[in-house]
Design a protein around this motif. Structure first.
Motif, short mmCIF file in Angstrom:
data_model
loop_
_atom_site.label_atom_id
_atom_site.label_comp_id
_atom_site.label_asym_id
_atom_site.label_seq_id
_atom_site.Cartn_x
_atom_site.Cartn_y
_atom_site.Cartn_z
N MET A 82 39.24 41.80 39.04
CA MET A 82 38.27 40.99 39.79
C MET A 82 37.85 39.77 38.96
N LYS A 83 37.77 39.93 37.64
CA LYS A 83 37.44 38.79 36.78
C LYS A 83 38.55 37.76 36.79
N GLU A 84 39.80 38.21 36.83
CA GLU A 84 40.95 37.30 36.75
C GLU A 84 41.29 36.64 38.07
N TRP A 85 41.17 37.37 39.16
CA TRP A 85 41.57 36.86 40.46
C TRP A 85 40.41 36.13 41.12
N ASN A 86 40.73 35.30 42.07
CA ASN A 86 39.71 34.59 42.83
C ASN A 86 39.24 35.50 43.96
N THR A 87 38.34 36.44 43.63
CA THR A 87 37.88 37.43 44.60
C THR A 87 36.61 37.00 45.33
N GLY A 88 36.04 35.88 44.91
CA GLY A 88 34.76 35.46 45.48
C GLY A 88 33.57 36.05 44.75
N VAL A 89 33.84 36.89 43.77
CA VAL A 89 32.79 37.49 42.94
C VAL A 89 32.88 36.83 41.57
N THR A 90 31.79 36.22 41.13
CA THR A 90 31.78 35.59 39.82
C THR A 90 31.32 36.59 38.78
N ILE A 91 32.20 36.88 37.83
CA ILE A 91 31.88 37.80 36.74
C ILE A 91 32.05 37.01 35.44
N PRO A 92 30.99 36.89 34.65
CA PRO A 92 31.11 36.14 33.39
C PRO A 92 32.19 36.72 32.48
N ASP A 93 32.83 35.85 31.71
CA ASP A 93 33.89 36.29 30.80
C ASP A 93 33.39 37.28 29.76
N ASN A 94 32.10 37.20 29.40
CA ASN A 94 31.57 38.10 28.37
C ASN A 94 30.99 39.39 28.94
N CYS A 95 31.31 39.68 30.20
CA CYS A 95 30.81 40.89 30.86
C CYS A 95 31.90 41.95 30.88
#
Length: 127
Positions: A82-95
């Motif tokens: 989900m972090k790598e793909w454009n899923t519409g969910v923004t997940i910070p890189d440090n999470c």
């Protein structure tokens, strides 16, 4: 044993009030902290979930521990995708996700002083 037996999980708890957290802490349950990631953050959301195999969540047999490991591995893989793909969910890189059987995220399970197998939480840090 085939992986299909590892597919049936249940959510035990997510968002928890501070009063419930203190009640669990005071009762001597498996809760070891007074303030938990289950409690609401600044946005009113929980940053933790307790999730377990549906048939027997407190069994610590090698098979059950493998089921927890498979469960967390799947959750971590999906989270990272989900972090790598454009899923519409923004997940910070440090999470990252942290599992209650590997608090220090080093992949070693025998160096923990406390295991909370159902617990998975979000952490924000440099890897």
């Amino acid at each position: 044993m085939t992986l299909d037996v590892y597919d049936d999980y249940q959510v035990i708890e997510t968002l928890r009030s501070h009063e419930r957290q203190m009640s669990l802490y005071s009762s001597g349950s498996n809760t070891k902290v007074k303030v938990s990631k289950h409690e609401a953050n600044d946005q009113g959301l929980s940053e933790a979930v307790d999730i377990a195999p549906k048939d027997n969540m407190w069994d610590e047999s090698p098979d059950m521990l493998m089921r927890y490991a498979v469960m967390f591995g799947r959750m971590d893989s999906i989270f990272n995708l989900m972090k790598e793909w454009n899923t519409g969910v923004t997940i910070p890189d440090n999470c990252y996700l942290r599992w209650g059987r590997d608090w220090d995220r080093d992949g070693e399970y025998n160096d923990q002083t406390f295991n909370d197998y159902p617990h998975v939480e979000l952490i924000y840090k440099d890897k």
